[in-house]
Design a protein around this motif. Structure first.
Motif, PDB file in Angstrom:
ATOM      1  N   GLN A  54     -40.893 -26.693  38.936  1.00 20.34           N
ATOM      2  CA  GLN A  54     -40.639 -27.900  38.170  1.00 20.34           C
ATOM      3  C   GLN A  54     -41.773 -28.230  37.193  1.00 20.34           C
ATOM      4  O   GLN A  54     -41.540 -28.544  36.039  1.00 20.34           O
ATOM      5  CB  GLN A  54     -40.497 -29.059  39.170  1.00 20.34           C
ATOM      6  N   LEU A  55     -43.014 -28.149  37.670  1.00 11.79           N
ATOM      7  CA  LEU A  55     -44.138 -28.634  36.884  1.00 11.79           C
ATOM      8  C   LEU A  55     -44.432 -27.781  35.667  1.00 11.79           C
ATOM      9  O   LEU A  55     -44.852 -28.277  34.640  1.00 11.79           O
ATOM     10  CB  LEU A  55     -45.392 -28.670  37.758  1.00 11.79           C
ATOM     11  N   HIS A  56     -44.261 -26.481  35.804  1.00 14.85           N
ATOM     12  CA  HIS A  56     -44.705 -25.602  34.734  1.00 14.85           C
ATOM     13  C   HIS A  56     -43.569 -24.717  34.244  1.00 14.85           C
ATOM     14  O   HIS A  56     -43.720 -23.526  34.091  1.00 14.85           O
ATOM     15  CB  HIS A  56     -45.869 -24.731  35.209  1.00 14.85           C
ATOM     16  N   SER A  57     -42.409 -25.302  34.006  1.00 13.08           N
ATOM     17  CA  SER A  57     -41.286 -24.489  33.569  1.00 13.08           C
ATOM     18  C   SER A  57     -41.459 -24.038  32.120  1.00 13.08           C
ATOM     19  O   SER A  57     -41.826 -24.821  31.256  1.00 13.08           O
ATOM     20  CB  SER A  57     -39.985 -25.282  33.683  1.00 13.08           C
ATOM     21  N   PRO A  58     -41.200 -22.741  31.863  1.00 13.10           N
ATOM     22  CA  PRO A  58     -41.196 -22.292  30.468  1.00 13.10           C
ATOM     23  C   PRO A  58     -39.864 -22.560  29.765  1.00 13.10           C
ATOM     24  O   PRO A  58     -39.713 -22.195  28.605  1.00 13.10           O
ATOM     25  CB  PRO A  58     -41.434 -20.776  30.612  1.00 13.10           C
ATOM     26  N   TYR A  59     -38.908 -23.185  30.480  1.00 13.60           N
ATOM     27  CA  TYR A  59     -37.568 -23.354  29.915  1.00 13.60           C
ATOM     28  C   TYR A  59     -37.343 -24.805  29.490  1.00 13.60           C
ATOM     29  O   TYR A  59     -36.990 -25.647  30.324  1.00 13.60           O
ATOM     30  CB  TYR A  59     -36.495 -22.969  30.949  1.00 13.60           C
ATOM     31  N   ASP A  68     -24.945 -22.344  35.614  1.00  6.93           N
ATOM     32  CA  ASP A  68     -25.477 -22.949  34.396  1.00  6.93           C
ATOM     33  C   ASP A  68     -26.991 -22.688  34.289  1.00  6.93           C
ATOM     34  O   ASP A  68     -27.498 -22.397  33.201  1.00  6.93           O
ATOM     35  CB  ASP A  68     -25.208 -24.448  34.340  1.00  6.93           C
ATOM     36  N   ALA A  69     -27.689 -22.769  35.418  1.00  6.58           N
ATOM     37  CA  ALA A  69     -29.138 -22.490  35.389  1.00  6.58           C
ATOM     38  C   ALA A  69     -29.373 -21.043  34.953  1.00  6.58           C
ATOM     39  O   ALA A  69     -30.263 -20.755  34.138  1.00  6.58           O
ATOM     40  CB  ALA A  69     -29.751 -22.753  36.768  1.00  6.58           C
ATOM     41  N   ALA A  70     -28.564 -20.123  35.469  1.00  3.49           N
ATOM     42  CA  ALA A  70     -28.735 -18.701  35.119  1.00  3.49           C
ATOM     43  C   ALA A  70     -28.396 -18.462  33.649  1.00  3.49           C
ATOM     44  O   ALA A  70     -29.068 -17.681  32.965  1.00  3.49           O
ATOM     45  CB  ALA A  70     -27.859 -17.827  36.016  1.00  3.49           C
ATOM     46  N   ARG A  71     -27.366 -19.135  33.158  1.00  5.05           N
ATOM     47  CA  ARG A  71     -27.031 -19.015  31.736  1.00  5.05           C
ATOM     48  C   ARG A  71     -28.218 -19.415  30.865  1.00  5.05           C
ATOM     49  O   ARG A  71     -28.551 -18.742  29.880  1.00  5.05           O
ATOM     50  CB  ARG A  71     -25.831 -19.926  31.404  1.00  5.05           C
ATOM     51  N   ARG A  72     -28.876 -20.517  31.236  1.00  7.48           N
ATOM     52  CA  ARG A  72     -30.010 -20.970  30.435  1.00  7.48           C
ATOM     53  C   ARG A  72     -31.181 -19.992  30.525  1.00  7.48           C
ATOM     54  O   ARG A  72     -31.824 -19.687  29.519  1.00  7.48           O
ATOM     55  CB  ARG A  72     -30.472 -22.353  30.904  1.00  7.48           C
ATOM     56  N   VAL A  73     -31.480 -19.509  31.720  1.00 12.33           N
ATOM     57  CA  VAL A  73     -32.615 -18.581  31.873  1.00 12.33           C
ATOM     58  C   VAL A  73     -32.332 -17.296  31.099  1.00 12.33           C
ATOM     59  O   VAL A  73     -33.201 -16.772  30.390  1.00 12.33           O
ATOM     60  CB  VAL A  73     -32.891 -18.297  33.368  1.00 12.33           C
ATOM     61  N   ASP A  74     -31.106 -16.791  31.207  1.00 13.37           N
ATOM     62  CA  ASP A  74     -30.726 -15.613  30.413  1.00 13.37           C
ATOM     63  C   ASP A  74     -30.853 -15.932  28.920  1.00 13.37           C
ATOM     64  O   ASP A  74     -31.329 -15.112  28.130  1.00 13.37           O
ATOM     65  CB  ASP A  74     -29.284 -15.210  30.745  1.00 13.37           C
ATOM     66  N   GLY A  75     -30.458 -17.138  28.547  1.00 12.24           N
ATOM     67  CA  GLY A  75     -30.548 -17.546  27.146  1.00 12.24           C
ATOM     68  C   GLY A  75     -31.983 -17.535  26.660  1.00 12.24           C
ATOM     69  O   GLY A  75     -32.282 -16.948  25.613  1.00 12.24           O
ATOM     70  N   PHE A  76     -32.865 -18.178  27.396  1.00  8.75           N
ATOM     71  CA  PHE A  76     -34.264 -18.258  26.952  1.00  8.75           C
ATOM     72  C   PHE A  76     -34.954 -16.889  26.978  1.00  8.75           C
ATOM     73  O   PHE A  76     -35.727 -16.566  26.085  1.00  8.75           O
ATOM     74  CB  PHE A  76     -35.050 -19.245  27.820  1.00  8.75           C
ATOM     75  N   HIS A  77     -34.727 -16.104  28.025  1.00  8.76           N
ATOM     76  CA  HIS A  77     -35.451 -14.836  28.138  1.00  8.76           C
ATOM     77  C   HIS A  77     -34.885 -13.748  27.237  1.00  8.76           C
ATOM     78  O   HIS A  77     -35.627 -12.989  26.638  1.00  8.76           O
ATOM     79  CB  HIS A  77     -35.417 -14.318  29.579  1.00  8.76           C
ATOM     80  N   ASN A  78     -33.571 -13.663  27.189  1.00  9.17           N
ATOM     81  CA  ASN A  78     -32.937 -12.507  26.549  1.00  9.17           C
ATOM     82  C   ASN A  78     -32.286 -12.855  25.208  1.00  9.17           C
ATOM     83  O   ASN A  78     -32.682 -12.351  24.163  1.00  9.17           O
ATOM     84  CB  ASN A  78     -31.887 -11.899  27.486  1.00  9.17           C
ATOM     85  N   ARG A  79     -31.275 -13.736  25.236  1.00  5.10           N
ATOM     86  CA  ARG A  79     -30.447 -13.934  24.039  1.00  5.10           C
ATOM     87  C   ARG A  79     -31.166 -14.660  22.906  1.00  5.10           C
ATOM     88  O   ARG A  79     -30.880 -14.420  21.739  1.00  5.10           O
ATOM     89  CB  ARG A  79     -29.152 -14.673  24.437  1.00  5.10           C
TER      90      ARG A  79
END
Ligand code: GBH
Length: 461
Positions: free
Chosen positions: A313-318, A233-244
């Motif tokens: 945690q502190l500076h997440s771009p997601y 689920d974490a990877a899905r979100r990171v792929d979502g924010f960066h790519n999709r």
């Protein structure tokens, strides 16, 4: 294998990273001037005030690129040189600089490629609300029209935005880039307004009969650290924010449903109006891809291989996914700690071919930062950079062989330059720059790249 005859080999830079001359000829302030001069924001407090003084040395720099046999040069236009306050008619001095640069390049047989926005928003527009304000999208289209009006007769390749992920989510969610906000709702609204600005600029350039226009996205290969749902689920979100989140609206005319659902708690993407996605998804002549690394992602806070604070945690771009963190996957590292993974580039390109409508693809940036000490003989033996570029060009060959419509490669960067929040400590150039004397010295990688371009092949290197 050799690269196709019409495959373009170039190099890339960006205005704030090389030009310097921050106060010359009526240039206004950009958000990066303000950010870099705010204590604690950049390594050593470094700014682009002087950078590599390219504004005054552009003729020498074009001569160096010509001596290396570069076929194309991707540079960005500094918006506050053209419109110091972000609106109104274009400033003669600023337009003239890019006009002289363009002519110098054409005389040297180097094809100019322009990026209209590489992160330097006029500060006056920031004070009017910046990218979270819808009006900025219209201001960007106006500015784009002015630049194209002056240079479109000679410049045939246009990129609207460079890496809207960074301008929106790093600038407004993790706050590591200008304008340095940590406000998820503002970050998400700026995603939409940047993309709207892209679409409006495409329309403005089409009205002037532009030949080639596209957008540049920084895409990553993303995969989960394990099959555990916490990781997938974490990877899905990171792929979502960066790519999709960027590819889907631009190439398919819709935002990814799962990400819209995840960010609903922050007000979604803000004010998405009827017709916006039609504008955002105007047909393009090319897709620019900046590729640097692969992210292997975990959602476990206690994963033993977590990468430091960058995705911490502190500076997440997601927004809403601060627990999604990068883990090392055992590849060699650049001096910025980025894992070197050329197969990730093949994966990114294969995914574009598989999941998106066909559009010619250009690698508009790829490269690596190393410390690059000067050796006793006065040169930089950057075998590590040669390995890096060799590996990624070989990846390009594999992608082409697999049927990906890949038409060019731009090395990041030709010259050492200002690496944003990282300042001047880490060097990306194929040409070394002494920041005291401004002396330029081609590194081994520059000579090597030059011979790749000449032979159009990676063999015998
Ligand atoms: C590109 O960004 C840029 O287009 C270019 O200007 C830059 O010089 C080049 O790559 C090399 O970095 O950990 O939150 O502090 C690539 C994407 C965005 C990757 C910023 C590194 C660090 C942000 N980069 N990120 S943070």
């Amino acid at each position: 294998m050799t690269f196709p005859e019409d495959f373009v080999f170039g190099g890339a830079t960006a205005a704030y990273q090389i030009e310097g001359a921050a106060a010359a000829d009526g240039r206004g302030l950009s958000i990066w001037d303000v950010f870099s001069h705010t204590p604690g924001r950049t390594v050593n407090g470094d700014s682009g005030d002087v950078a590599i003084d390219h504004y005054h040395r552009y003729k020498d720099d074009v001569a160096i690129m010509a001596s290396l046999g570069l076929e194309a040069y991707r540079f960005s236009v500094s918006w506050p040189r053209i419109q110091p306050d972000g609106r109104g008619r274009g400033l003669e001095a600023g337009l003239d600089f890019y006009s002289r640069l363009t002519d110098e390049l054409l005389n040297a047989d180097i094809d100019p490629w322009i990026t209209l926005y590489h992160w330097d928003l006029p500060q006056a527009l920031q004070e009017a609300g910046g990218w979270p304000n819808r009006d900025t999208a219209y201001r960007f289209a106006d500015y784009s029209a002015i630049v194209h009006e002056h240079l479109g007769d000679r410049v045939k390749h246009w990129i609207t935005l460079n890496e809207p992920f960074c301008s929106s989510l790093i600038g407004h969610a993790s706050g590591r880039h200008a304008p340095g906000l940590e406000d998820p709702s503002a970050a998400l609204a700026s995603v939409h307004h940047l993309l709207l600005g892209h679409g409006l600029a495409v329309d403005a350039l089409r009205a002037q009969k532009v030949e080639n226009v596209g957008i540049t996205l920084n895409l990553y290969a993303v995969e989960p650290a394990s099959d555990d749902p916490v990781d997938t689920d974490a990877a899905r979100r990171v792929d979502g924010f960066h790519n999709r989140l960027f590819l889907d609206p631009v190439l398919k005319g819709r935002y990814p449903q799962d990400i819209l659902h995840d960010v609903a708690e922050f007000g979604g993407l803000g004010d998405v109006q009827d017709g916006d996605l039609e504008i955002i998804s105007r047909p393009l002549d090319l897709l620019g891809v900046n590729y640097y690394t692969r992210y292997v992602i975990t959602g476990r806070e206690d994963h033993p291989d977590l990468v430091g604070e960058r995705t911490g945690q502190l500076h997440s771009p997601y927004p809403g996914a601060a627990g999604a963190r990068e883990v090392r996957h055992g590849m060699p590292l650049t001096d910025l700690g980025w894992e070197i993974d050329p197969d990730g580039l093949v994966d990114v390109l294969a995914r574009l071919k598989r999941e998106y409508p066909a559009v010619p693809i250009v690698i508009t940036e790829n490269g690596a930062a190393f410390a690059d000490p000067i050796s006793e003989d006065g040169v930089v033996h950057d075998a590590d950079r040669i390995d890096f570029v060799w590996g990624h060009l070989a990846a390009c060959e594999r992608a082409i062989a697999a049927g990906v419509p890949l038409t060019g490669y731009f090395l990041w960067s030709i010259f050492d330059n200002y690496e944003w929040a990282e300042g001047y400590a880490k060097r990306f150039g194929a040409v070394h720059v002494d920041y005291e004397t401004q002396v330029r010295t081609p590194k081994d990688s520059a000579h090597w790249y030059s011979s790749v371009i000449r032979t159009r092949s990676l063999e015998q290197q």
